[in-house]
Design an enzyme around this catalytic site. Sequence first.
Site, short mmCIF file in Angstrom:
data_model
loop_
_atom_site.label_atom_id
_atom_site.label_comp_id
_atom_site.label_asym_id
_atom_site.label_seq_id
_atom_site.Cartn_x
_atom_site.Cartn_y
_atom_site.Cartn_z
N HIS A 28 25.05 14.79 -11.53
CA HIS A 28 25.10 13.45 -10.92
C HIS A 28 24.76 12.33 -11.91
CE1 HIS A 28 26.07 15.01 -7.09
NE2 HIS A 28 24.86 15.24 -6.62
N ARG A 36 28.14 18.67 -10.97
CA ARG A 36 27.61 19.31 -12.17
C ARG A 36 28.66 19.41 -13.27
NH1 ARG A 36 25.29 21.40 -7.73
NH2 ARG A 36 23.02 21.64 -7.78
N ASP A 64 27.54 23.68 0.07
CA ASP A 64 27.41 22.73 -1.04
C ASP A 64 28.69 22.85 -1.86
OD1 ASP A 64 26.51 20.84 -2.78
OD2 ASP A 64 24.83 22.00 -3.58
N GLU A 70 30.67 13.97 0.22
CA GLU A 70 30.81 13.32 -1.09
C GLU A 70 32.27 13.36 -1.54
OE1 GLU A 70 27.80 15.07 -3.79
OE2 GLU A 70 27.00 15.98 -1.97
N HIS A 103 26.26 9.18 -2.00
CA HIS A 103 25.50 10.39 -1.65
C HIS A 103 24.65 10.18 -0.40
CE1 HIS A 103 23.27 14.14 -2.41
NE2 HIS A 103 24.18 14.42 -3.32
N SER A 104 25.20 9.48 0.58
CA SER A 104 24.46 9.29 1.84
C SER A 104 24.37 10.61 2.61
CB SER A 104 25.15 8.25 2.72
OG SER A 104 24.97 6.95 2.20
N TYR A 105 23.21 10.81 3.24
CA TYR A 105 23.00 11.94 4.14
C TYR A 105 23.14 11.42 5.57
CZ TYR A 105 20.70 14.57 0.31
OH TYR A 105 20.40 15.22 -0.86
#
Length: 344
Positions: free
Chosen positions: A105, A80, A248, A309, A175-177
């Site tokens: 992003h 952000r 986060d 990330e 940004h892979s989970y």
Amino acid sequence: MEVLKEKFGQFGSQPVHSFTLTNEHGMEVTAINYGCIITKINVPDRDGKFENVVLGHDTLDEYVNDPYFLGAVVGRVAGRLKGGSFELDGKHFTLVQNDNSNHLHGGLKGFDKVVWDAKIIDDGVLFSYLSKDGEEGYPGNLYIEVTYRLNNDNELSIQYRVQTDQKTLLTVTNHSYFNLSGNLKRDVLNHSLQLKSSRFLELDDEFLPTGRMLDVKDTPFDFTKGSMVKTGVDSNHPQSVLVGNGYDHPFILDESHDDEIVLKDSESGRILTVETDEPAVVVYSGNSLKEEGNFRGVPSRKHLGICLETQNYPDSIHHPHFPSMVLDKGEMYSSITKYKFGLE
């Protein structure tokens, strides 16, 4: 090393292809040139069973409409930016505001929502994109190359190389989970995470850094010796509760670059080791995944994946004591993050 190119879909007039990298052990990584999205990573468990360990979809339309930045490269600025604006050399720049009054992003048409050029190379695929001056409000024509490589040590490397013709801002990430259970059989709450990080950034109620760096000691943010992801989810720590019960948060990485981030799933035996030359990693435990839609037939729900990330400190343009995210004209930004899959 084999690289298989296949048609994946059509985005307006632009064809979108998938590229599947396969090594001699059978590990596969599939990515598409829409958003440089990693759609699948197939690796074995301790019994030799190959399964997918990232959240993903089977169709382009699902990615186009996806709100979670699944598997994508995000930028120009990951994270952000407060107020969706910043100043450089006395000039004020206003960006697209896509997270309340903030910029998240890269905006509505960030790197994750465009079609990239793609070229197969010996051990992977090279994606490239020209972000034109003014795109989403950013100054400068910015050229970026992202290279995905797979080797026979079951290691995926992502290298970023960027140049601009005007001073601008830049910090990018993937940004892979991740979910090491395999094919999303379980959530990630019982995954163990270890970080070489003794401090994390405090967030305000808009998930922006306050500027304060907090010690992890005696908090659910202490992953120095390894801790379950559910530690933060079950915690009443104000910072855990703030982000929807979990994490986060940007963690400041210690200097070593060796085994900096280690994620384990004891039931499958899978281990993911991440090394990076970036100064921080945002650990996001999927707190905002909603109970609607699905990922290849598995219903979406909170904590189904965890993002690691690697990037600069978020919103550093507004915090002079953070590392700079300013990229000068003619300067080369180069960064690499490696993801090595193994077994315990």
